[in-house]
Structure formats: C-alpha cells, structure tokens
Design an enzyme around this catalytic site. Sequence first.
Site, PDB file in Angstrom:
ATOM      1  N   HIS A   1       5.163  -4.906   5.575  1.00  0.00           N
ATOM      2  CA  HIS A   1       6.258  -4.231   6.137  1.00  0.00           C
ATOM      3  C   HIS A   1       7.215  -5.423   6.524  1.00  0.00           C
ATOM      4  O   HIS A   1       6.973  -6.401   6.588  1.00  0.00           O
ATOM      5  CB  HIS A   1       6.197  -3.386   7.316  1.00  0.00           C
ATOM      6  CG  HIS A   1       5.906  -2.019   7.020  1.00  0.00           C
ATOM      7  ND1 HIS A   1       6.999  -1.511   6.418  1.00  0.00           N
ATOM      8  CD2 HIS A   1       4.915  -1.156   7.028  1.00  0.00           C
ATOM      9  CE1 HIS A   1       6.771  -0.019   6.507  1.00  0.00           C
ATOM     10  NE2 HIS A   1       5.521   0.071   6.470  1.00  0.00           N
TER      11      HIS A   1
ATOM     12  N   CYS B   1       5.367   0.112   1.321  1.00  0.00           N
ATOM     13  CA  CYS B   1       4.513   0.943   1.928  1.00  0.00           C
ATOM     14  C   CYS B   1       4.655   2.386   1.255  1.00  0.00           C
ATOM     15  O   CYS B   1       4.139   2.785   0.405  1.00  0.00           O
ATOM     16  CB  CYS B   1       4.722   0.836   3.473  1.00  0.00           C
ATOM     17  SG  CYS B   1       3.229   1.283   4.621  1.00  0.00           S
TER      18      CYS B   1
ATOM     19  N   ARG C   1      -6.461   3.983  10.332  1.00  0.00           N
ATOM     20  CA  ARG C   1      -5.416   3.448   9.484  1.00  0.00           C
ATOM     21  C   ARG C   1      -5.801   2.002   9.448  1.00  0.00           C
ATOM     22  O   ARG C   1      -6.274   1.473  10.177  1.00  0.00           O
ATOM     23  CB  ARG C   1      -4.232   3.422  10.495  1.00  0.00           C
ATOM     24  CG  ARG C   1      -3.652   4.936  10.516  1.00  0.00           C
ATOM     25  CD  ARG C   1      -2.444   5.002  11.223  1.00  0.00           C
ATOM     26  NE  ARG C   1      -1.017   4.446  10.551  1.00  0.00           N
ATOM     27  CZ  ARG C   1      -0.257   5.007   9.517  1.00  0.00           C
ATOM     28  NH1 ARG C   1      -0.932   6.269   9.392  1.00  0.00           N
ATOM     29  NH2 ARG C   1       0.253   4.340   8.818  1.00  0.00           N
TER      30      ARG C   1
HETATM   31  N1  GLN Z   1       2.909   7.433   5.428  1.00  0.00           N
HETATM   32  C1  GLN Z   1       2.164   6.230   4.705  1.00  0.00           C
HETATM   33  C2  GLN Z   1       0.737   5.720   5.146  1.00  0.00           C
HETATM   34  O1  GLN Z   1       0.551   6.035   6.443  1.00  0.00           O
HETATM   35  C3  GLN Z   1       3.089   4.916   4.637  1.00  0.00           C
HETATM   36  C4  GLN Z   1       3.230   4.474   5.938  1.00  0.00           C
HETATM   37  C5  GLN Z   1       4.206   3.546   5.931  1.00  0.00           C
HETATM   38  O2  GLN Z   1       5.227   3.328   5.153  1.00  0.00           O
HETATM   39  N2  GLN Z   1       4.017   2.740   7.031  1.00  0.00           N
HETATM   40  O3  GLN Z   1      -0.039   5.492   4.473  1.00  0.00           O
END
Ligand code: GLN
Length: 243
Positions: free
Chosen positions: A189, A93, A126
């Site tokens: 993740h 990520c 997101r």
């Molecule tokens: N900050 C990054 C995003 O939101 C990665 C987030 C994360 O590692 N979950 O794309």
Amino acid sequence: MKLRIGHLYPDLLNLYGDRGNIQCMMKRCQWRGIEAETVEFALEDSVDFQNLDIVLLGGGSDREQMLVCSKLRSIRESFQSYVEDGGSVLAVCGGYQLLGHYYKTEEGTIEGLSLVDLHTEQGSPRLIDNIVLENSDFSLPIVGFENHGGRTYIGENKPLGRVLYGHGNNGEDGYEGVLYKNVVGTYLHGPLLPKNPHLCDYLLSNALKRKYGIAELSPLDDSQEEAANRYIYERFVKQGTPR
Ligand code: GLN
C-alpha cells in the site's frame, strides 16, 4: 510524448492513499518533459482502454470490492485485450485480488476479472506489517506496507519479489505480488511508488515502449527517494529479523 493514466473507481478503491501512486507517475513524467494526464472513472462511466497507457486499480475493503466486482465483470473483455496487448497496470491490494479469478471471504465469494491466473482466500489473522522485497531485475529493494486478510496464490506466475521482511502473498511461500506481461499486482500500500522510483519507472517505460517504441527514460535526481527506501530496508532487514 504523452501518457494517459486511467484511475478506476477512485471513490471505492483508494485505501491508504493509493492515489499518491498517480501523483508520483505524473511527476516523474513531467520532470522529464513527458506530458501526463489522469482520467478518473466512476462506476457509471464507460472505460475506453484504447485511450489509456497505464491503469491504476487501488485497494479497497471487502465491502467496496463486492460493490465494484459486477462492474468490473462488465468491462472484463476490453480490460483483458488491453492487458494482453501489453497495457501497463498497477493493481494494489484489493485491486490486486480482483485481477484474479476470485476472492473467497466468509461473507461470500467475490468474482474477479480473471486477467491473471491467481486466486485469493481469506485467512486469519490479517497480515499487517512493513514489507521489503528483493527482485534482482530491479536496482533497489521494493519497500512498503501491507494490510490484508486475503492469502493470494499465483500458481506458475512470476512474483514481484522475494520477501526479505513481512508476509507477502500468503505468509507461507516467501513471495509477494505478481508480474504478468506489463501488469504489476501487489499488496504494498501506499503510496507505493514514491519510495520505489525504480518501480514507477518500470511502469512508465513499459507504457512508453508500447506507445512510442521508446523505453529509455532520462535519469532524475532520486537521492531523497533512495534515502527513504534505504531507511526502510535498513530498519527492517538489516536491524530486524529477516524472514
Ligand atoms: N479487502 C482485502 C483484504 O482484506 C484487501 C484489503 C486492502 O485493499 N487493504 O484482504
């Protein structure tokens, strides 16, 4: 035989228990009689890549990515030599985004390591969901969970897999993650590896091959790991709406 796993900046890059990936790698080594050791690096530590066999770069919020980015630039050259020499890396990520040239956000652009030819731009909304991938080089699907604002574009690079369910790199092209030399970059993740023992063994066998010239790993009883993987596959791909 012994593998040394380097965990870069766990204080800042360890969202959703990405550290569990290290426990999984350690266990799968130990169960096979392979010694394994983890070295954690804080921002002020120097990193000697020559002593490392696998490197984990975990996920982080935009704020944390911003904090580590200047430090990463200072270790870029030795990190790059490690990657070009076939060193294994798992970047998850935020860590995955940092492998590339940049991550452009509303707050500014976070400069990446430019270890892999890819870049990321923040988008809305997101991309949050369970995710299932297929890659015919692997014996099982790759399953996990994604939560990212960034959209990643990997150009001509090979993806980690084709998205069967979920969003993937950018929600548009149907692919997720990247494979470059022995680097695995992914939005999945975690911890990702416990439900994906085939991916864990891919990292371990690449590391053993580079260090000892041995790629063959003795088989383990993976019935529980495979049942967990199958559960996610069946729930989201068989019974869900495939993309
Ligand atoms: N900050 C990054 C995003 O939101 C990665 C987030 C994360 O590692 N979950 O794309």
